[in-house]
Design a protein around this motif. Structure first.
Motif, PDB file in Angstrom:
ATOM      1  N   GLU A  75       0.822  -1.202   0.000  1.00  0.00           N
ATOM      2  CA  GLU A  75       0.000   0.000   0.000  1.00  0.00           C
ATOM      3  C   GLU A  75       0.863   1.262   0.000  1.00  0.00           C
ATOM      4  N   TRP A  76       1.949   1.258   0.774  1.00  0.00           N
ATOM      5  CA  TRP A  76       2.828   2.427   0.828  1.00  0.00           C
ATOM      6  C   TRP A  76       3.528   2.640  -0.509  1.00  0.00           C
ATOM      7  N   ALA A  77       3.989   1.559  -1.112  1.00  0.00           N
ATOM      8  CA  ALA A  77       4.691   1.675  -2.388  1.00  0.00           C
ATOM      9  C   ALA A  77       3.749   2.112  -3.503  1.00  0.00           C
ATOM     10  N   ARG A  78       2.508   1.619  -3.474  1.00  0.00           N
ATOM     11  CA  ARG A  78       1.535   2.005  -4.503  1.00  0.00           C
ATOM     12  C   ARG A  78       1.232   3.500  -4.442  1.00  0.00           C
ATOM     13  N   HIS A  79       1.337   4.085  -3.259  1.00  0.00           N
ATOM     14  CA  HIS A  79       1.111   5.523  -3.121  1.00  0.00           C
ATOM     15  C   HIS A  79       2.399   6.328  -3.301  1.00  0.00           C
ATOM     16  N   ARG A  80       3.478   5.641  -3.684  1.00  0.00           N
ATOM     17  CA  ARG A  80       4.766   6.291  -3.986  1.00  0.00           C
ATOM     18  C   ARG A  80       5.351   7.027  -2.786  1.00  0.00           C
ATOM     19  N   VAL A  81       5.102   6.534  -1.574  1.00  0.00           N
ATOM     20  CA  VAL A  81       5.698   7.127  -0.385  1.00  0.00           C
ATOM     21  C   VAL A  81       7.115   6.588  -0.238  1.00  0.00           C
ATOM     22  N   ASP A  82       8.073   7.471  -0.053  1.00  0.00           N
ATOM     23  CA  ASP A  82       9.454   7.042   0.146  1.00  0.00           C
ATOM     24  C   ASP A  82       9.504   6.037   1.298  1.00  0.00           C
ATOM     25  N   GLN A  83      10.265   4.956   1.131  1.00  0.00           N
ATOM     26  CA  GLN A  83      10.243   3.889   2.130  1.00  0.00           C
ATOM     27  C   GLN A  83      10.740   4.352   3.504  1.00  0.00           C
ATOM     28  N   GLY A  84      11.704   5.283   3.527  1.00  0.00           N
ATOM     29  CA  GLY A  84      12.167   5.810   4.812  1.00  0.00           C
ATOM     30  C   GLY A  84      11.098   6.649   5.476  1.00  0.00           C
ATOM     31  N   ASP A  85      10.412   7.492   4.685  1.00  0.00           N
ATOM     32  CA  ASP A  85       9.312   8.285   5.214  1.00  0.00           C
ATOM     33  C   ASP A  85       8.183   7.378   5.687  1.00  0.00           C
ATOM     34  N   ALA A  86       7.950   6.297   4.949  1.00  0.00           N
ATOM     35  CA  ALA A  86       6.841   5.397   5.281  1.00  0.00           C
ATOM     36  C   ALA A  86       6.985   4.842   6.686  1.00  0.00           C
ATOM     37  N   ARG A  87       8.197   4.514   7.092  1.00  0.00           N
ATOM     38  CA  ARG A  87       8.400   3.964   8.439  1.00  0.00           C
ATOM     39  C   ARG A  87       8.005   4.984   9.510  1.00  0.00           C
ATOM     40  N   VAL A  88       8.360   6.249   9.272  1.00  0.00           N
ATOM     41  CA  VAL A  88       8.050   7.288  10.258  1.00  0.00           C
ATOM     42  C   VAL A  88       6.554   7.585  10.251  1.00  0.00           C
ATOM     43  N   PHE A  89       5.962   7.729   9.052  1.00  0.00           N
ATOM     44  CA  PHE A  89       4.530   7.993   8.965  1.00  0.00           C
ATOM     45  C   PHE A  89       3.731   6.868   9.617  1.00  0.00           C
ATOM     46  N   ARG A  90       4.152   5.634   9.386  1.00  0.00           N
ATOM     47  CA  ARG A  90       3.441   4.500   9.966  1.00  0.00           C
ATOM     48  C   ARG A  90       3.517   4.541  11.489  1.00  0.00           C
ATOM     49  N   ALA A  91       4.690   4.932  12.023  1.00  0.00           N
ATOM     50  CA  ALA A  91       4.849   5.030  13.473  1.00  0.00           C
ATOM     51  C   ALA A  91       3.971   6.134  14.057  1.00  0.00           C
ATOM     52  N   LEU A  92       3.684   7.169  13.242  1.00  0.00           N
ATOM     53  CA  LEU A  92       2.834   8.268  13.692  1.00  0.00           C
ATOM     54  C   LEU A  92       1.348   7.960  13.521  1.00  0.00           C
ATOM     55  N   GLY A  93       1.030   6.821  12.896  1.00  0.00           N
ATOM     56  CA  GLY A  93      -0.369   6.426  12.755  1.00  0.00           C
ATOM     57  C   GLY A  93      -1.026   6.816  11.442  1.00  0.00           C
ATOM     58  N   PHE A  94      -0.255   7.317  10.480  1.00  0.00           N
ATOM     59  CA  PHE A  94      -0.818   7.689   9.189  1.00  0.00           C
ATOM     60  C   PHE A  94      -1.089   6.459   8.335  1.00  0.00           C
ATOM     61  N   THR A  95      -2.123   6.536   7.505  1.00  0.00           N
ATOM     62  CA  THR A  95      -2.298   5.532   6.464  1.00  0.00           C
ATOM     63  C   THR A  95      -1.428   5.942   5.275  1.00  0.00           C
ATOM     64  N   ALA A  96      -1.251   5.030   4.338  1.00  0.00           N
ATOM     65  CA  ALA A  96      -0.438   5.347   3.163  1.00  0.00           C
ATOM     66  C   ALA A  96      -1.059   6.479   2.360  1.00  0.00           C
ATOM     67  N   ALA A  97      -2.390   6.466   2.213  1.00  0.00           N
ATOM     68  CA  ALA A  97      -3.067   7.518   1.449  1.00  0.00           C
ATOM     69  C   ALA A  97      -2.896   8.871   2.118  1.00  0.00           C
ATOM     70  N   GLU A  98      -3.018   8.910   3.446  1.00  0.00           N
ATOM     71  CA  GLU A  98      -2.856  10.170   4.170  1.00  0.00           C
ATOM     72  C   GLU A  98      -1.427  10.681   4.052  1.00  0.00           C
ATOM     73  N   ALA A  99      -0.458   9.776   4.161  1.00  0.00           N
ATOM     74  CA  ALA A  99       0.944  10.177   4.059  1.00  0.00           C
ATOM     75  C   ALA A  99       1.245  10.745   2.679  1.00  0.00           C
ATOM     76  N   ALA A 100       0.673  10.121   1.636  1.00  0.00           N
ATOM     77  CA  ALA A 100       0.894  10.610   0.275  1.00  0.00           C
ATOM     78  C   ALA A 100       0.272  11.987   0.087  1.00  0.00           C
ATOM     79  N   GLY A 101      -0.849  12.242   0.760  1.00  0.00           N
ATOM     80  CA  GLY A 101      -1.516  13.528   0.634  1.00  0.00           C
ATOM     81  C   GLY A 101      -0.821  14.656   1.354  1.00  0.00           C
ATOM     82  N   VAL A 102       0.014  14.321   2.328  1.00  0.00           N
ATOM     83  CA  VAL A 102       0.725  15.348   3.093  1.00  0.00           C
ATOM     84  C   VAL A 102       1.718  16.110   2.223  1.00  0.00           C
ATOM     85  N   ARG A 103       2.410  15.373   1.360  1.00  0.00           N
ATOM     86  CA  ARG A 103       3.389  15.956   0.418  1.00  0.00           C
ATOM     87  C   ARG A 103       4.503  16.731   1.119  1.00  0.00           C
TER      88      ARG A 103
END
Length: 221
Positions: A131-159
């Motif tokens: 899900e994170w890769a499909r939303h093109r979220v950088d894998q390093g950012d994805a770990r931090v966003f996931r720890a903060l409780g974001f979904t992949a879609a929300e993290a991608a929307g933050v920009r």
């Protein structure tokens, strides 16, 4: 002040470092060596980095925000000596079976090859990464966003980089609540005021769900 002058700081520079929380001149000199300033040091500090960490990342040519993000993801600065690289055993011609499986899953999901490879090389499980890769979220950012409780879609929307989000929300609300408040469309200051007035994280989650319907639905009752 004599100690600060000995490290080469003018009085106004010493005052700026002290205001930023650095009270030891030698540490301020280390931060300066890493190209940190009293105004930017907060990015490093909130990632849990020491002046020594910052210097090592700087020596490797890594930018502050990227270094903070990688540090948060558990990576540590490490330079492999030239001789060790030359004497190291050659890498196998083909990737490990686990790597192949992750790549296959992500490519089948329509993830670009470079994004899929970054997730696979970082040791992500295919199911977790998809899900994170499909939303093109950088894998390093994805770990931090996931720890903060974001979904992949929300993290991608933050920009914005994950460490920048964490820095801007630091101290406004507890970190586990950041995703709910941020996704509800509130700024850190607005979220802090709402929370101080008695709005709970559960109510913020309702705001988060209603955010898709527009700003008129975000005012808590």
């Amino acid at each position: 002040m004599r100690r600060w002058r000995k490290q080469g700081f003018a009085p106004e520079e010493a005052a700026a470092w002290r205001a930023a929380g650095v009270t030891v001149p030698a540490q301020a000199r280390l931060w300066s060596t890493a190209a940190a300033t009293p105004g930017t040091i907060i990015t490093w500090q909130r990632a849990g980095m020491t002046p020594q960490d910052a210097v090592r990342w700087h020596e490797l040519g890594v930018a502050p925000h990227d270094a903070a993000r990688r540090h948060l993801a558990g990576e540590r600065p490490r330079r492999v000596p030239w001789l060790a690289r030359r004497l190291a055993a050659p890498e196998p011609a083909a990737p490990a079976a686990e790597l192949v499986e992750v790549l296959r899953r992500l490519l089948r999901a329509g993830v670009p090859a470079d994004v899929a490879r970054a997730y696979a090389d970082a040791g992500w499980d295919g199911a977790e990464a998809e899900e994170w890769a499909r939303h093109r979220v950088d894998q390093g950012d994805a770990r931090v966003f996931r720890a903060l409780g974001f979904t992949a879609a929300e993290a991608a929307g933050v920009r914005r980089p994950a460490v920048e989000i964490m820095t801007s929300w630091w101290g406004a609300v507890p970190l586990p609540e950041v995703a709910a408040w941020c996704a509800a469309g509130l700024s850190p200051g607005e979220a802090a005021r709402q929370r101080a007035s008695g709005v709970t994280a559960e109510q913020a989650a309702v705001l988060r769900a209603l955010s898709a319907f527009g700003p008129d639905h975000r005012t808590p009752q």
